[in-house]
Design a protein around this motif. Structure first.
Motif, mmCIF file in Angstrom:
data_model
loop_
_atom_site.group_PDB
_atom_site.id
_atom_site.type_symbol
_atom_site.label_atom_id
_atom_site.label_comp_id
_atom_site.label_asym_id
_atom_site.label_seq_id
_atom_site.Cartn_x
_atom_site.Cartn_y
_atom_site.Cartn_z
ATOM 1 N N THR A 25 0.857 -1.180 0.000
ATOM 2 C CA THR A 25 0.000 0.000 0.000
ATOM 3 C C THR A 25 0.887 1.221 0.000
ATOM 4 N N THR A 26 0.663 2.109 -0.962
ATOM 5 C CA THR A 26 1.527 3.274 -1.120
ATOM 6 C C THR A 26 0.702 4.548 -1.245
ATOM 7 N N ASP A 27 1.431 5.655 -1.253
ATOM 8 C CA ASP A 27 0.839 6.952 -1.588
ATOM 9 C C ASP A 27 0.606 6.990 -3.087
ATOM 10 N N PHE A 49 -3.233 1.767 -3.741
ATOM 11 C CA PHE A 49 -2.807 3.156 -3.676
ATOM 12 C C PHE A 49 -3.779 3.914 -2.782
ATOM 13 N N ALA A 50 -3.255 4.493 -1.704
ATOM 14 C CA ALA A 50 -4.096 5.246 -0.780
ATOM 15 C C ALA A 50 -4.569 6.541 -1.438
ATOM 16 N N HIS A 51 -5.721 6.981 -1.029
ATOM 17 C CA HIS A 51 -6.244 8.255 -1.526
ATOM 18 C C HIS A 51 -5.433 9.405 -0.933
ATOM 19 N N GLU A 57 -5.746 5.136 5.618
ATOM 20 C CA GLU A 57 -5.717 4.012 4.693
ATOM 21 C C GLU A 57 -4.373 3.286 4.705
ATOM 22 N N LYS A 58 -3.407 3.862 5.370
ATOM 23 C CA LYS A 58 -2.092 3.222 5.478
ATOM 24 C C LYS A 58 -1.574 3.381 6.907
#
Length: 120
Positions: A25-27, A49-51, A57-58
């Motif tokens: 999970t990334t930016d 992919f985080a919003h 979300e991360k």
């Protein structure tokens, strides 16, 4: 760059074993743009992919950023950090018992999981 991040992620996964990775999970930063291709190269890893501005979300990432900031206070750049310093800090973080792990350390849990995978 996106190429460097993707290559580093693939090298880490190869070194540690793909079976240890379930998701990334990334930016939404451009440096992570090519990570979605990892899903095409490995069938066992999903990339999320985080919003924007959605740190919840991360959560694990944000938690570990906070732990790292115990060593490098907010406002101090990580760019000046030598690899040896970062290794020292991450070792300290990974050797700290966690309640969520029933007071085992992340290092102990990783070793146990690797042993389980190798024995299978």
């Amino acid at each position: 760059s996106a190429d460097l991040i993707q290559n580093a992620a693939l090298q880490l996964m190869e070194k540690q074993g793909n079976e240890q990775f379930k998701s990334l999970t990334t930016d939404n930063g451009s440096e992570f743009a090519l990570l979605s291709q990892i899903e095409e190269q490995t069938s066992s890893v999903e990339v999320f992919f985080a919003h924007a501005f959605a740190s919840w979300e991360k959560g694990t990432n944000e938690r570990h950023n906070g732990l790292l900031r115990e060593f490098v206070p907010k406002g101090h750049s990580l760019r000046n950090l030598r690899y040896q310093e970062l290794q020292l800090y991450t070792d300290a973080i990974n050797e700290r018992p966690r309640r969520i792990l029933d007071y085992a350390t992340p290092k102990e849990c990783l070793a146990s999981e690797i042993d389980r995978i190798v024995a299978a």
